[in-house]
Scaffold this active site. Structure first.
Site, PDB file in Angstrom:
ATOM      1  N   ASP A 326       0.854  -1.183   0.000  1.00 52.00           N
ATOM      2  CA  ASP A 326       0.000   0.000   0.000  1.00 52.00           C
ATOM      3  C   ASP A 326       0.897   1.244   0.000  1.00 52.00           C
ATOM      4  O   ASP A 326       1.866   1.329   0.770  1.00 52.00           O
ATOM      5  CB  ASP A 326      -0.912   0.009   1.233  1.00 52.00           C
ATOM      6  CG  ASP A 326      -1.959   1.114   1.140  1.00 52.00           C
ATOM      7  OD1 ASP A 326      -2.951   0.900   0.424  1.00 52.00           O
ATOM      8  OD2 ASP A 326      -1.760   2.163   1.773  1.00 52.00           O
ATOM      9  N   ASN A 334      -2.283  12.708  -3.460  1.00 50.51           N
ATOM     10  CA  ASN A 334      -3.247  12.957  -4.532  1.00 50.51           C
ATOM     11  C   ASN A 334      -3.966  14.280  -4.321  1.00 50.51           C
ATOM     12  O   ASN A 334      -4.210  15.023  -5.284  1.00 50.51           O
ATOM     13  CB  ASN A 334      -4.237  11.796  -4.591  1.00 50.51           C
ATOM     14  CG  ASN A 334      -4.737  11.531  -5.999  1.00 50.51           C
ATOM     15  OD1 ASN A 334      -4.057  11.834  -6.964  1.00 50.51           O
ATOM     16  ND2 ASN A 334      -5.926  10.985  -6.111  1.00 50.51           N
ATOM     17  N   HIS A 339      -4.566  14.788  -9.360  1.00 47.34           N
ATOM     18  CA  HIS A 339      -4.792  13.422  -9.818  1.00 47.34           C
ATOM     19  C   HIS A 339      -3.783  13.008 -10.885  1.00 47.34           C
ATOM     20  O   HIS A 339      -3.401  11.837 -10.976  1.00 47.34           O
ATOM     21  CB  HIS A 339      -6.212  13.275 -10.364  1.00 47.34           C
ATOM     22  CG  HIS A 339      -7.263  13.408  -9.298  1.00 47.34           C
ATOM     23  ND1 HIS A 339      -7.479  12.439  -8.346  1.00 47.34           N
ATOM     24  CD2 HIS A 339      -8.151  14.410  -9.026  1.00 47.34           C
ATOM     25  CE1 HIS A 339      -8.450  12.811  -7.534  1.00 47.34           C
ATOM     26  NE2 HIS A 339      -8.898  14.015  -7.922  1.00 47.34           N
ATOM     27  N   ASP A 343      -1.637   9.702 -10.613  1.00 44.00           N
ATOM     28  CA  ASP A 343      -1.564   8.619 -11.608  1.00 44.00           C
ATOM     29  C   ASP A 343      -0.122   8.323 -11.980  1.00 44.00           C
ATOM     30  O   ASP A 343       0.289   7.156 -12.110  1.00 44.00           O
ATOM     31  CB  ASP A 343      -2.353   9.003 -12.864  1.00 44.00           C
ATOM     32  CG  ASP A 343      -3.854   9.061 -12.606  1.00 44.00           C
ATOM     33  OD1 ASP A 343      -4.284   8.518 -11.557  1.00 44.00           O
ATOM     34  OD2 ASP A 343      -4.573   9.634 -13.451  1.00 44.00           O
ATOM     35  N   GLU A 370      -4.573   2.389  -4.537  1.00 46.92           N
ATOM     36  CA  GLU A 370      -3.128   2.466  -4.353  1.00 46.92           C
ATOM     37  C   GLU A 370      -2.599   1.171  -3.748  1.00 46.92           C
ATOM     38  O   GLU A 370      -1.532   1.146  -3.147  1.00 46.92           O
ATOM     39  CB  GLU A 370      -2.769   3.645  -3.440  1.00 46.92           C
ATOM     40  CG  GLU A 370      -3.221   3.509  -1.993  1.00 46.92           C
ATOM     41  CD  GLU A 370      -4.637   4.019  -1.755  1.00 46.92           C
ATOM     42  OE1 GLU A 370      -4.981   4.256  -0.599  1.00 46.92           O
ATOM     43  OE2 GLU A 370      -5.396   4.185  -2.749  1.00 46.92           O
TER      44      GLU A 370
END
Length: 465
Positions: A326, A334, A339, A343, A370
């Site tokens: 994780d 984020n 975003h 990404d 994630e």
């Protein structure tokens, strides 16, 4: 004469059979003469030699089984005494590879242990049969004068090999007898050549010269006028065939041209549609099993792989490790960086995780936002922990700035490790829960670290059950 013109009545009358003549089949006379002479000798030889060949085959197989006993007895006894199951399996596998062996069984009868049988059989082998079987008592002498019976070796031959060898011997016998009959066959074939072959060659030469423009030329053989046999029927049939072909050739050619045109058009359409379907199917397969953002396998592909690996783990009694990874404080990354940056961060983490795996059978997949999962077939807990630490270091080594992380100034991951044991296999849901709990402990301990199963405390180890 043009194609399709009528046949001369004189030629037809000359080629027509005469009912008054007696038919005498050349083929039947040749077959009976050859079979009557050669068949007698072949049958008598097979009856005499087949018994000898069968006895020799059994004795040969018996000797091969004895050789296997002599070569394997000492090593098998030692492997049983030392409880080396891998060596026993290896010896049994080695013995079953011998073509003449149909079944190998090692019965272990050590003191204070329940009897155990390690057995391998060849595909198609059956218990009942004519093949020899042998049983050898296995003993081991750990010290002078201390001989002890530790087991029993059972070998059974493969009856299929006996029949195969018998067929080979039978074939050689038949071939020898056939060679002995060559002299008689040569005499008969000389007569046949004079009566048939010369005329058949003339028929073949005539047929080789037949073209669409000369179908009206009739076949004639230079023979005695009153000869009436299969050759006469052949001449008549050839002449009738040429007459029929002359009538229907043009129409057949038209049909073939039309059919060829339709077939080519249909083949072109089928090829185009097939190519389109294959391309679409390939794209669908890739989309269905690949995560669009990271390029890693998605959850669906991961579930298929884990199902296969879990079955293999139970079947082969090998460990299977699972890592659940994780990204630390990804929501803060984020929220503050956007975003698009998030990404790009996930793609970089996915690349680092994939690059950190060195074995061909290991699989990394994105199973959530994630969250990533790694399957390590055949890896124990220690090996899986080392791999997890390498993956953690790989991600940290990417040095992606994370100003809002309480774990490190760069993007990091926390990893939970879980492993199934061969003696206590788990369902995958239980294995995943253990890995997820380990991930929770890694986060509680400060993140950017690897955590495995909980270590029992000293108090809990000494407590009375």
């Amino acid at each position: 004469m043009a194609i399709g013109s009528p046949i001369d009545p004189v030629d037809v009358a000359a080629a027509a059979p005469n009912p008054a003549l007696r038919r005498r089949s050349l083929g039947v006379r040749l077959v009976w003469a050859t079979m009557a002479f050669c068949g007698l000798f072949i049958v008598l030889s097979v009856v005499v030699f087949i018994g000898l060949a069968w006895t020799e085959g059994r004795e040969r197989m018996q000797a091969e089984l004895v050789q296997i006993e002599q070569a394997s007895a000492a090593t098998l006894s030692k492997a049983i005494w030392e409880l080396d199951r891998d060596a026993l399996q290896a010896h049994v596998q080695s013995a079953i590879r011998v073509p003449t062996v149909g079944r190998v069984a090692v019965k272990v009868t050590l003191a204070n242990q329940a009897p155990e049988v390690i057995e391998q059989t060849r595909t198609g082998w059956t218990q009942a049969g004519w093949a020899p079987e042998r049983t050898l008592e296995l003993s081991y002498e750990p010290f002078p004068g201390g001989r002890q019976v530790v087991g029993e070796l059972q070998l059974a031959g493969d009856e299929g090999v006996l029949w195969q060898r018998l067929r080979a011997a039978l074939l050689s016998i038949v071939l020898v007898q056939l060679l002995q009959s060559v002299l008689l066959a040569g005499l008969i074939m000389g007569i046949f050549n004079r009566m048939v072959t010369v005329h058949v060659q003339r028929v073949a030469l005539h047929l080789a010269r037949v073209r669409p423009g000369n179908l009206s030329e009739l076949l004639r053989l230079h023979r005695v006028e009153n000869a009436q046999d299969e050759l006469s029927d052949l001449v008549e049939g050839v002449n009738q065939l040429q007459h029929s072909l002359s009538s229907y050739l043009d129409q057949q050619q038209r049909y073939e041209k039309e059919l060829s045109a339709h077939r080519d058009h249909l083949a072109m359409l089928v090829q185009e549609r097939t190519a389109e379907l294959e391309t679409a199917n390939e794209r669908l397969q890739n989309l269905a099993r690949t995560d669009a953002l990271t390029g890693l396998p998605n959850r669906r592909h991961f579930d298929e792989v884990q199902s296969i690996e879990m079955r293999r783990t139970r079947r082969e009694k090998v460990p299977l490790s699972l890592l659940v990874c994780d990204v630390d404080f990804f929501k803060a990354y984020n929220d503050h960086l956007g975003h698009a940056a998030g990404d790009e961060c996930l793609r970089a983490v996915a690349h680092a995780l994939h690059a950190g795996l060195t074995r061909a059978g290991d699989t990394v997949a994105r199973i959530g936002g994630e969250e990533f999962a790694v399957l390590l077939p055949g890896a124990g807990l220690d090996g899986a922990t080392k791999v997890a630490e390498r993956l953690r270091a790989k991600v940290e080594g990417c040095a992606m700035a994370h100003p809002h992380s309480a774990a490190a100034p760069v993007v990091t991951v926390s990893i939970g490790v879980a492993c199934t044991r061969p003696d206590a296999p788990l369902e995958f849901d239980a294995l995943y829960r253990q890995a997820d709990e380990a991930l929770y402990r890694a986060k509680e301990a400060g993140r950017n670290r690897v955590a495995g199963p909980p270590v029992p405390s000293v108090h809990s180890q000494g407590a009375t059950p």
